[in-house]
Every structure is written in structure tokens, then in C-alpha cells.
Design an enzyme around this catalytic site. Structure first.
Site, PDB file in Angstrom:
ATOM      1  N   THR A  41      45.773 -17.396 -24.144  1.00 53.24           N
ATOM      2  CA  THR A  41      46.034 -17.933 -25.169  1.00 53.24           C
ATOM      3  C   THR A  41      46.285 -19.336 -25.125  1.00 53.24           C
ATOM      4  O   THR A  41      47.265 -20.120 -25.962  1.00 53.24           O
ATOM      5  CB  THR A  41      47.642 -17.407 -25.401  1.00 53.24           C
ATOM      6  N   LYS A  57      54.931 -18.926 -36.676  1.00 52.62           N
ATOM      7  CA  LYS A  57      53.739 -18.013 -36.121  1.00 52.62           C
ATOM      8  C   LYS A  57      54.557 -16.918 -35.190  1.00 52.62           C
ATOM      9  O   LYS A  57      55.321 -17.344 -34.531  1.00 52.62           O
ATOM     10  CB  LYS A  57      52.895 -18.974 -35.198  1.00 52.62           C
ATOM     11  N   GLY A 100      46.260 -22.978 -25.787  1.00 52.26           N
ATOM     12  CA  GLY A 100      45.872 -23.704 -26.983  1.00 52.26           C
ATOM     13  C   GLY A 100      45.711 -23.022 -28.256  1.00 52.26           C
ATOM     14  O   GLY A 100      45.378 -23.644 -29.198  1.00 52.26           O
ATOM     15  N   THR A 101      46.384 -21.932 -28.235  1.00 53.47           N
ATOM     16  CA  THR A 101      46.589 -21.050 -29.721  1.00 53.47           C
ATOM     17  C   THR A 101      47.290 -22.052 -30.758  1.00 53.47           C
ATOM     18  O   THR A 101      46.344 -21.975 -31.985  1.00 53.47           O
ATOM     19  CB  THR A 101      47.170 -20.044 -29.398  1.00 53.47           C
ATOM     20  N   GLY A 102      48.215 -22.456 -30.555  1.00 55.09           N
ATOM     21  CA  GLY A 102      49.054 -23.253 -31.323  1.00 55.09           C
ATOM     22  C   GLY A 102      48.340 -24.533 -31.877  1.00 55.09           C
ATOM     23  O   GLY A 102      48.092 -24.791 -33.291  1.00 55.09           O
ATOM     24  N   CYS A 103      47.722 -25.514 -30.860  1.00 53.56           N
ATOM     25  CA  CYS A 103      46.991 -26.392 -31.353  1.00 53.56           C
ATOM     26  C   CYS A 103      45.825 -26.302 -32.285  1.00 53.56           C
ATOM     27  O   CYS A 103      45.510 -26.787 -33.207  1.00 53.56           O
ATOM     28  CB  CYS A 103      46.330 -27.180 -30.193  1.00 53.56           C
TER      29      CYS A 103
HETATM   30  O1  PXL Z   1      50.382 -25.885 -27.125  1.00 57.38           O
HETATM   31  C1  PXL Z   1      51.225 -26.963 -26.880  1.00 57.38           C
HETATM   32  C2  PXL Z   1      50.508 -28.213 -26.161  1.00 57.38           C
HETATM   33  C3  PXL Z   1      50.406 -29.293 -27.083  1.00 57.38           C
HETATM   34  N1  PXL Z   1      49.735 -30.380 -26.574  1.00 57.38           N
HETATM   35  C4  PXL Z   1      49.388 -30.631 -25.359  1.00 57.38           C
HETATM   36  C5  PXL Z   1      49.712 -29.436 -24.308  1.00 57.38           C
HETATM   37  C6  PXL Z   1      50.284 -28.061 -24.879  1.00 57.38           C
HETATM   38  C7  PXL Z   1      50.605 -27.136 -23.977  1.00 57.38           C
HETATM   39  O2  PXL Z   1      50.324 -27.205 -22.745  1.00 57.38           O
HETATM   40  O3  PXL Z   1      49.259 -29.647 -23.107  1.00 57.38           O
HETATM   41  C8  PXL Z   1      48.935 -31.684 -24.746  1.00 57.38           C
END
Ligand code: PXL
Length: 272
Positions: free
Chosen positions: A220, A183, A222-225
Site C-alpha cells: 500500500t 478515501k 504510495g496509494t494516496g499519492c
Molecule cells: O503517502 C504520503 C506521503 C507523501 N509524500 C511523501 C511520502 C509519503 C509517505 O511516506 O513519503 C514524500
């Protein structure tokens, strides 16, 4: 007449194994919202309870591998899981347990988001766990979804150019990953005249580049999740990997654009 509630449903079930962010921006809450927004049924196993809000991560209490097992078993006993996603898996024991569960039950289509640290710089996994993640979960994944800092740490190289991105992806494929989505939100291409968000999807030997407008925003969290969960849902709905990624990117871009500015720090996306 009574409705037969035991009949098979066409709604795919997506499972996430990830951390809880009680402020709702990242982790399993983002995953559940994303699965639901795609019309999938969401199941969730908690790997860690984190303490955080939009301004930062203040700590965490990890689950034991036994807890992960005892959460997952009844879900697998009861549902057919079409696709699964892993996010924050903080310890070696949890990763080993997750890998064993997937070996026993089958993975469906598995998306591994190799979560290493939070946007605010909090380490979410230690070195021993990262090694286990690479050795045990990379080979099971249909795709892994590192961002640039994660790709740098996993591949052990500094990424400064597009060639470096390819190098890192090939290295991760040598480490056992089949397909790799790097990403580009953190990537600044010195040679480009304007900043874009460039994601590289390495499917076997091929590379597909997704270039979107870069949205300059602090929304941003939580973008990755959300991206990994959207890919998981799209795979569960039957899309091919590259199309699943393309549509997931559009979903995330929309969710960033529609963020409401909630909280005092990096606002959560508006997943809907
Ligand atoms: O974005 C990575 C991430 C994944 N999972 C949890 C998080 C974070 C970032 O803060 O808290 C539970």
C-alpha cells in the site's frame, strides 16, 4: 527538413509539488510514474527530500520556500500547466509560497492531497502548516483527497460511521474545500458483513459513493499519492471530476493487485 519543435503539443502537462521518496513508492516519483502512465507529461517540484524505504520514514530535509519558487517559476514560464497536484507540503512557508504561485499563474485543475503522516506513522507536516494548508490551498483546490486519519485531524472529529464521514466532509467544505474525496481504505464499517473499500466523493451538496473490493495486502506504499496523481491526470485529460475519480480508483486497484512485493515492508504499487 527540420522538425518544428516549438509547435504546441496536445499532450497535457501535469505538475506535482510534493516530497521525494527515494525508494520510489510515494511522493513525486509515484506522481511522475502515474502522470506518465496516463499519457500526460510530468513536471515535478520537490518540497522535501525524505529518507525512507518500504519499512519506514527515517527523516527529511525540507526545501525552503525560495527553492520551491525557483523550481516552479521556470516551469511555469515555459509550459502551460493543465492540472496540478500538491502532496507533502511540510512547512507554512512552502504552503504560502505554493498558494502565491498558484494565484499568480492560475491553478489549472488543482488536486490537494492533504498529506499529514506516512503509513508508517511519521508526521509529514506540523500543526501550523496544516492550518495554512486549510486556509490557503483548500479554496484553490478543485478537490481535496484526505484519508480517514487526515479527515479526522482536519475536521477535528473521530470517524466511526458513514454519518461521521459526511460530517467530516461538510466540516471541510465549511473550511473552504469545494469538493472532498474521503478515501475509505482505513474505514471499517461495523454494520457491513464484509469489508469493502468505500470512498465518498462530496461534490458540492451531492455525494457519490465508490465501493470496491477491499484488497487485504501490505502493498500500500504510495496509494494516496498515486490516487491523487491519477485524478490529476484524468482531469488534465478532460474528464469530469466524478469520472476522473472513478477511473483513478480502478487504476490504483490495478496497481495494488499487480504489486511485485518489492522491499521488506509495505511494498510499492506497480504503476504502469
Ligand atoms: O503517502 C504520503 C506521503 C507523501 N509524500 C511523501 C511520502 C509519503 C509517505 O511516506 O513519503 C514524500
Amino acid at each position: 527538413m527540420m522538425t518544428d519543435i516549438s509547435k504546441d503539443t496536445d499532450q497535457p502537462v501535469c505538475l506535482t509539488i510534493a516530497g521525494l521518496d527515494p525508494s520510489g513508492g510515494a511522493g513525486i516519483v509515484a506522481d511522475i510514474k502515474t502522470f506518465t502512465a496516463h499519457g500526460c507529461f510530468a513536471a515535478a517540484v520537490v518540497s522535501s527530500v525524505t529518507f525512507q524505504n518500504t519499512t519506514g520514514v527515517f527523516g527529511s530535509v525540507h526545501q525552503t520556500s525560495e527553492s520551491v519558487r525557483r523550481q516552479a517559476d521556470p516551469v511555469f514560464d515555459d509550459y502551460k500547466i493543465t492540472a496540478a497536484k500538491t502532496g507533502m507540503l511540510p512547512t507554512r512557508e512552502i504552503i504560502e509560497e505554493a498558494a502565491t504561485i498558484f494565484h499568480e499563474r492560475g491553478t489549472g485543475k488543482l488536486v490537494v492531497d492533504p498529506v499529514v503522516r506516512s503509513t508508517s506513522g511519521f508526521d509529514l507536516i506540523d500543526d501550523s502548516a496544516l492550518t495554512a494548508l486549510i486556509e490557503m490551498l483548500f479554496p484553490l483546490a478543485l478537490v481535496i483527497t484526505p484519508n480517514i486519519p487526515e479527515a479526522e485531524r482536519i475536521a477535528g472529529i473521530t470517524i466511526k460511521s458513514r454519518d461521521d464521514i459526511t460530517l467530516a466532509a461538510r466540516r471541510m467544505q465549511e473550511l473552504g474545500a469545494r469538493n472532498v474525496l474521503i478515501k475509505g481504505g482505513h474505514f471499517i464499517d461495523d454494520k457491513a458483513s464484509s469489508r469493502t473499500a468505500i470512498d465518498h466523493l462530496f461534490v458540492g451538496d451531492e455525494v457519490i459513493i465508490f465501493e470496491n473490493e477491499y484488497i487485504d495486502t501490505t502493498a500500500t506504499h504510495g496509494t494516496g499519492c498515486t490516487l491523487a496523481a491519477a485524478i490529476t491526470a484524468n482531469l488534465a485529460l478532460g474528464l469530469e471530476l466524478s469520472e476522473a475519480v472513478r477511473q483513478a480508483k480502478d487504476f490504483v486497484t490495478d496497481a495494488i493487485r499487480n504489486a511485485t512485493g518489492l522491499g521488506k515492508g509495505h511494498s510499492p504499487l506497480n504503476i504502469r
